[in-house]
Scaffold this active site. Structure first.
Site, PDB file in Angstrom:
ATOM      1  N   LYS A   1     -55.949  47.675  62.999  1.00 40.62           N
ATOM      2  CA  LYS A   1     -56.965  47.215  62.049  1.00 40.62           C
ATOM      3  C   LYS A   1     -58.010  48.298  61.823  1.00 40.62           C
ATOM      4  O   LYS A   1     -58.213  49.147  62.696  1.00 40.62           O
ATOM      5  CB  LYS A   1     -57.683  45.981  62.620  1.00 40.62           C
TER       6      LYS A   1
ATOM      7  N   ARG B   1     -48.366  34.429  64.432  1.00 35.78           N
ATOM      8  CA  ARG B   1     -47.168  33.610  64.168  1.00 35.78           C
ATOM      9  C   ARG B   1     -46.048  33.920  65.163  1.00 35.78           C
ATOM     10  O   ARG B   1     -45.236  33.055  65.471  1.00 35.78           O
ATOM     11  CB  ARG B   1     -46.723  33.831  62.706  1.00 35.78           C
TER      12      ARG B   1
HETATM   13  N1  BES Z   1     -56.230  37.306  63.449  1.00 37.44           N
HETATM   14  C1  BES Z   1     -55.831  37.837  62.204  1.00 37.44           C
HETATM   15  C2  BES Z   1     -56.340  37.009  61.027  1.00 37.44           C
HETATM   16  C3  BES Z   1     -57.799  37.126  60.708  1.00 37.44           C
HETATM   17  C4  BES Z   1     -58.277  38.227  60.010  1.00 37.44           C
HETATM   18  C5  BES Z   1     -58.664  36.123  61.035  1.00 37.44           C
HETATM   19  C6  BES Z   1     -59.606  38.291  59.684  1.00 37.44           C
HETATM   20  C7  BES Z   1     -59.985  36.199  60.695  1.00 37.44           C
HETATM   21  C8  BES Z   1     -60.471  37.279  60.031  1.00 37.44           C
HETATM   22  C9  BES Z   1     -54.322  37.865  62.108  1.00 37.44           C
HETATM   23  O1  BES Z   1     -53.656  38.142  63.279  1.00 37.44           O
HETATM   24  C10 BES Z   1     -53.997  38.950  61.140  1.00 37.44           C
HETATM   25  O2  BES Z   1     -54.281  40.070  61.430  1.00 37.44           O
HETATM   26  N2  BES Z   1     -53.403  38.595  60.013  1.00 37.44           N
HETATM   27  C11 BES Z   1     -53.072  39.533  59.012  1.00 37.44           C
HETATM   28  C12 BES Z   1     -51.709  39.179  58.475  1.00 37.44           C
HETATM   29  C13 BES Z   1     -51.139  40.227  57.581  1.00 37.44           C
HETATM   30  C14 BES Z   1     -50.803  41.471  58.366  1.00 37.44           C
HETATM   31  C15 BES Z   1     -49.891  39.681  56.920  1.00 37.44           C
HETATM   32  C16 BES Z   1     -54.131  39.456  57.917  1.00 37.44           C
HETATM   33  O3  BES Z   1     -54.600  38.364  57.616  1.00 37.44           O
HETATM   34  O4  BES Z   1     -54.518  40.501  57.414  1.00 37.44           O
HETATM   35 MN    MN Z   2     -53.475  40.229  63.600  1.00 37.18          MN
END
Ligand code: BES
Ligand code: MN
Ligand code: ZN
Length: 500
Positions: free
Chosen positions: A280, A354
Site C-alpha cells: 500500500k 477474502r
Molecule cells: N483492508 C483493505 C480494505 C480497506 C482499504 C479498508 C481502505 C478501509 C480503507 C483490504 O484488504 C484491501 O486492501 N482491499 C483492496 C482490494 C483491492 C486490491 C482489490 C482495496 O480496497 O483497495
Molecule cells: Mn488489503
C-alpha cells in the site's frame, strides 16, 4: 459512571443538576411545568427574559431555584417536540454531556423520559444510555501517566410513569451489555499492531472462555492445524509476517436455548494489512491496524450474548492474521488451493481479507450453521460506494437480509444492500485457476462479495463490508464500534426479546 432508573420527585432530588427538555418557541416540557410550579413561577420568569428559544443546541443553566433541592437546573433545547427521533436525540444528549463535563458535574438527574420516541420507553432509555456512554468514551492512551479524567459519577433517569419502570430497567440492562460490547470492540480495535497481533487476538478469545466458563468454549487453530485442514489460502496471507496467524473458534451456548439454530459470525482480523508484496502507499497506512475491526466486533457481540445470557447457540470465528511483504510472502501470480478445494489465482496480495475469510467460511460448514454473517473491513470500493456512515450488506438469503435491515432501522446503525448479479462474477475469471482474487471492473465491493459467495453455498449467509464505518481518522478519531449495536439487536430479535 453508573445509571439508575427511578420515578423521581423532581423538586426533592438532592443532586448537582436536573436536566430537562425545552422545545421550540419556548414550549415547556412536563418536567419544566412541574418544577416551575414548585418554584412559584421562578423558572418561567427567567425563560421569559428570552435567553433560550428551545432549538437544538440551546441551553440555559439556572441556579438557586426557590423550592428546588437540586443545585442547578439545565434546560436543553430539543427542537420541535413532534420531530424528535433517535438521531437528533443523540445530538441533544451529546450537547448535554459537553455542558455537564464543562461544569464538572458528578451527579445528575435526566428528566428526558417524556420525550417518548414512538411512545416507547424501551428505545428512549436505550438511546439515552448508549449515546451518553458513547460521548464519554475515550481512547486509552499508551503512556506512563496515571492522570484520570474527572467524569460524571451518577446519572439517574427519571421515568415519569411508574408503569414504565419495568421496561425501563430491562432496557437499561440491555443497553449496558451492548455498551460493554461496543467499548470492548473499540478498545481492542484501537490497540496498536505491535501489541494487538494475531496471537493477542487469540488470547482475548481464550480470556472469554475463562470469564464466561459456563457458556463459552474456545479452540485456537494455529498454523499447524490450518495445514492439516488444508487452509492454504489463509496460511498464504500470513506467510510474509513474523507474527503467525491464529484462528479463534468461540462457541457460545446459552441456557434454555430456544431452538436448534446455530448462528455463526466471522470477523476479519487482519491486525495489520500492509498490502503485502502489492504494498500500500505510505499515506495513512498506519490505519490498517484497524483491519481487524470485524474480529473486534465479533468479540464484542459474544460479550453481550454472555452478559445477557441469550438463549442461543453461537459460533464465532476471529480470523487473526498479519499481511506483510518479505522473502516468505505470497506473491501476485501464486495459485492457492483453498480449504474448499477451489483454486484461486492471486492477482493482488492486498486483496487478502477474502483469502483469509474464505477458509474460515469453509471451516464453519462442519457446524451446519443456519445463519452465517461475516464482518470485514474488506474494500476501499465500499467506502467509495456508500461513504463513511453506511456499511455494505450482501446476502444470498432474502429473509436474513430483511432481519438485518430491521435491526439496522431499530438501532440507526445504517446498512445498505448491494447486488450480487451474475454479470459481476465474470470479472473473477482466471485462465489458470477456478477464479482470481480481484475483479477486473470497477465494482470492487461487489466482486469481493461475489468471491466470498463462492464459499457460502451451504448456508444462509450475509456479508457486512465495514471498511467505511469501522473507524474515524485523525486526532479525535478511533474505532467506532460499528456494527456491534446492529448485530446485538439482530441477536436480541432472534432471542424474541422484543419491547417495541
Ligand atoms: N483492508 C483493505 C480494505 C480497506 C482499504 C479498508 C481502505 C478501509 C480503507 C483490504 O484488504 C484491501 O486492501 N482491499 C483492496 C482490494 C483491492 C486490491 C482489490 C482495496 O480496497 O483497495
Ligand atoms: Mn488489503
Ligand atoms: Zn485488508
Amino acid at each position: 459512571m453508573d445509571f439508575f432508573i427511578k420515578n423521581c420527585k423532581l423538586d426533592r432530588e438532592k443532586t448537582d443538576c436536573i436536566v430537562v427538555p425545552i422545545f421550540n418557541l419556548c414550549e415547556l416540557s412536563d418536567s419544566i411545568i412541574y418544577l416551575d410550579k414548585c418554584s412559584n413561577g421562578y423558572i418561567t420568569s427567567l425563560i421569559k427574559l428570552g435567553d433560550i428559544q428551545g432549538k437544538i443546541g440551546d441551553k440555559l443553566i439556572l441556579y438557586k431555584i426557590p423550592g428546588i433541592f437540586s443545585k442547578r437546573i439545565l434546560l436543553v433545547g430539543c427542537g420541535k417536540k413532534d420531530q424528535i427521533d433517535k438521531s437528533n436525540l443523540k445530538e441533544i444528549l451529546q450537547n448535554t454531556i459537553k455542558i455537564l463535563k464543562k461544569l464538572l458535574i458528578k451527579n445528575v438527574v435526566y428528566s428526558f423520559s417524556e420525550l417518548n420516541i414512538n411512545n416507547n420507553i424501551y428505545w428512549m432509555v436505550r438511546v439515552i444510555v448508549l449515546s451518553t456512554k458513547e460521548s464519554l468514551y475515550e481512547v486509552k492512551k499508551i503512556n506512563n501517566s496515571n492522570i484520570k479524567n474527572i467524569n460524571i459519577d451518577y446519572i439517574t433517569l427519571n421515568i415519569s410513569k411508574k408503569n414504565d419502570l419495568f421496561i425501563a430497567k430491562i432496557s437499561l440492562k440491555h443497553a449496558l451489555a451492548i455498551n460493554y460490547a461496543i467499548a470492548s470492540a473499540k478498545n481492542l480495535s484501537n490497540l496498536p499492531p505491535n501489541i494487538c497481533n494475531p496471537l493477542y487476538l487469540s488470547n482475548c478469545a481464550k480470556k472469554l472462555s475463562k470469564k464466561y466458563k459456563e457458556n463459552i468454549v474456545v479452540e485456537i487453530i494455529d498454523i499447524k492445524k490450518m495445514k492439516e485442514l488444508g487452509m492454504h489460502s489463509y496460511i498464504a496471507v500470513g506467510n510474509g509476517a513474523k507474527n503467525k496467524p491464529f484462528m479463534s473458534v468461540i462457541k457460545y451456548s446459552g441456557h434454555n436455548v430456544i431452538n436448534n439454530q446455530t448462528i455463526a459470525f466471522v470477523g476479519k482480523g487482519l491486525t495489520f494489512d500492509s498490502g503485502g508484496i502489492s504494498i500500500k502507499p505510505a499515506f495513512n497506512m498506519h490505519e490498517m491496524k484497524y483491519d481487524m475491526c470485524g474480529a473486534a466486533a465479533v468479540y464484542g457481540i459474544l460479550i453481550m450474548a454472555a452478559e445477557l445470557q441469550l438463549p442461543l447457540k453461537i459460533i464465532a470465528i476471529l480470523s487473526g492474521c498479519e499481511n506483510m511483504p518479505g522473502g516468505h510472502a505470497f506473491r501476485p501470480g501464486d495459485v492457492l488451493t483453498t480449504m474448499s478445494g477451489q483454486t484461486v489465482e492471486v492477482l493482488n496480495t492486498d486483496a487478502e481479507g477474502r483469502l483469509v475469510l474464505c477458509d474460515s467460511l469453509t471451516y464453519l460448514e462442519r457446524f451446519s450453521p443456519n445463519i452465517v454473517i461475516d464482518i470485514a473491513t474488506l474494500t476501499g470500493a465500499c467506502v467509495t460506494a456508500l461513504g463513511e456512515s453506511v456499511s455494505g450488506l450482501f446476502s444470498n438469503n432474502q429473509e436474513l437480509e430483511t432481519q438485518l435491515h430491521r435491526a439496522s432501522r431499530e438501532t440507526g446503525d445504517k446498512i445498505w444492500s448491494l447486488p450480487l448479479f451474475s454479470e459481476y462474477y465474470k470479472e473473477l475469471n482466471s485462465n489458470i485457476a477456478d477464479f482470481s482474487n480481484v475483479g477486473k471492473g470497477k465494482a470492487g465491493a461487489i466482486t469481493a462479495a461475489c468471491f466470498l459467495s463462492k464459499f457460502t453455498k451451504k448456508y444462509n449467509w450475509a456479508h457486512l463490508d465495514i471498511a467505511g464505518t469501522a473507524w474515524k481518522s485523525g486526532e479525535y478519531g478511533g474505532a467506532t464500534g460499528r456494527p456491534v449495536e446492529l448485530l446485538c439487536q439482530f441477536l436480541l430479535n432472534q432471542s424474541n426479546y422484543i419491547y417495541s
